[in-house]
Design an enzyme around this catalytic site. Structure first.
Site, PDB file in Angstrom:
ATOM      1  CE1 TYR A 127    -108.261  21.665  24.426  1.00 40.78           C
ATOM      2  CE2 TYR A 127    -106.356  20.692  23.388  1.00 40.78           C
ATOM      3  CZ  TYR A 127    -107.015  21.093  24.518  1.00 40.78           C
ATOM      4  OH  TYR A 127    -106.423  20.937  25.741  1.00 40.78           O
ATOM      5  CE  LYS A 174    -115.914  10.687  34.366  1.00 39.79           C
ATOM      6  NZ  LYS A 174    -115.449   9.775  35.435  1.00 39.79           N
ATOM      7  CG  ASP A 207    -112.307   9.338  36.420  1.00 41.12           C
ATOM      8  OD1 ASP A 207    -112.402   8.611  35.424  1.00 41.12           O
ATOM      9  OD2 ASP A 207    -113.222   9.450  37.259  1.00 41.12           O
ATOM     10  CG  ASP A 231    -103.214  19.103  25.711  1.00 44.64           C
ATOM     11  OD1 ASP A 231    -101.987  18.917  25.733  1.00 44.64           O
ATOM     12  OD2 ASP A 231    -103.729  20.239  25.708  1.00 44.64           O
ATOM     13  CG  ASP A 235     -98.391  18.269  29.395  1.00 42.23           C
ATOM     14  OD1 ASP A 235     -97.941  17.823  28.329  1.00 42.23           O
ATOM     15  OD2 ASP A 235     -98.565  19.485  29.606  1.00 42.23           O
TER      16      ASP A 235
END
Length: 335
Positions: A127, A174, A207, A231, A235
């Protein structure tokens, strides 16, 4: 109610922004004004309407107002949200994004006993402005992971756990695929963790974490992760507890602290008095705790909890028919 105020006086930058941001901000300020605290509000512009008026979604004047304040309350921005929030995070070096995921009564929460914090690195990863470019074949985005930034956010997560009676911190990454960047993140996590022997440490792939949030969210206490993963998981966490209308957030850094609801400007219901102000109010409660006004924060939080427990005055998203100001007045009545 007593009109006596505490001796502390706080300068608060207030950015209502776009759409329902104005409505939920008005509601929240009205409750803050009912508390025994002196606030000096300085209103500033940012967002889509600001762009139309000033030619920029984030004027330098607004940045300066936030710098000079003890904290900032932000409502919502429309299409220009990334140009506002991401830039503010970078300009003010607000490196920690906090997203509490907590189940409240009278909501569509999947479980009753969810209560954990997502601590997300705010300044690097995918980002960073200018680290994405088009090529002849498509586009390339560069992911930046630095030891300095990751040590800082991981330390913050452990300190948060220690100060808030949490007993476990979970690192999410990850590293099995991103062996260099997330490998470094995982390595730093366990290095920093050695300084906190009383706190349990674990790590999961992102994941797997996405699955565990659905199947066993009660097992999490504090999650620390990098920008993009944080992020997305935030959500998902909102979905666990009934949607974005109940999720506050904080951006904490070296040169400022900004508190905002996770929801957007919701132009489809703006101006209709339907917006749920609780996420904005919970953001203000996070601000109160940041300022050290824990008694006032507890009082505000208890009033919200009482209204939700009663379930008589709820906005449409919570299954009721009350307006923004009706639920606000009910919360004020229960202070």
């Amino acid at each position: 109610m007593s009109t006596l105020k505490t001796k502390n006086k706080y300068k608060i930058a207030v950015i209502p922004g776009d759409g329902i941001g104005k409505e939920v901000m008005e509601a929240t300020i009205s409750v803050l004004d009912a508390l025994d605290i002196n606030f000096d509000y300085n209103y500033a512009l940012a967002g889509d309407e600001c762009y139309e008026e000033k030619g920029t979604p984030l004027p330098q004047e607004t940045i300066d107002i936030i710098r000079e304040s003890d904290a900032c309350l932000f409502g919502a921005a429309g299409e220009s949200a990334a140009d506002v929030i991401v830039k503010l995070r970078q300009e003010l070096k607000m490196y920690a994004n906090l997203r509490p995921i907590k189940a409240y009564p009278s909501t569509n929460s999947l479980f009753d006993n969810i209560d954990f914090m997502i601590v997300r690195e705010n300044t690097e990863g995918l980002y960073i402005a200018g680290e994405e470019k088009e090529t002849d074949d498509g586009a390339i985005a560069r992911r930046i992971i630095t030891r300095e930034a990751e040590e800082r956010i991981i330390n913050y997560a452990f300190k948060y756990a220690k100060n808030n009676n949490k007993h476990k911190v979970t690192a999410v990454h990850k590293a099995n695929v991103l062996k260099k960047s997330d490998g470094l993140f995982k390595k730093i996590f366990y290095e920093v963790g050695e300084n906190y022997p009383d706190i349990e440490k674990e790590d999961f792939y992102v994941d797997a974490t996405a699955m565990y949030l659905i199947t066993q969210p009660q097992n999490f206490e504090v999650i620390v992760t990098t920008n993009l993963f944080g992020d997305i998981l935030s959500d998902e966490g909102a979905g666990l507890v009934g949607g974005l209308g109940l999720i506050p957030s904080a951006n904490i850094g070296e040169n400022g602290a900004l508190f905002e609801p996770v929801h957007g400007s919701a132009p489809d219901i703006a101006g209709q008095g339907k917006a749920n102000p609780i996420a904005m109010m919970l953001s203000a409660i996070m601000m109160l705790r940041h300022l050290g006004e824990n008694a006032a924060a507890d009082k505000f939080d208890a009033a919200i909890l009482k209204v939700l427990n009663q379930g008589n005055v709820l906005t449409e998203d919570l299954g009721g028919s009350s307006s923004t100001m009706e639920i606000t007045l009910e919360i004020k009545k229960n202070l």
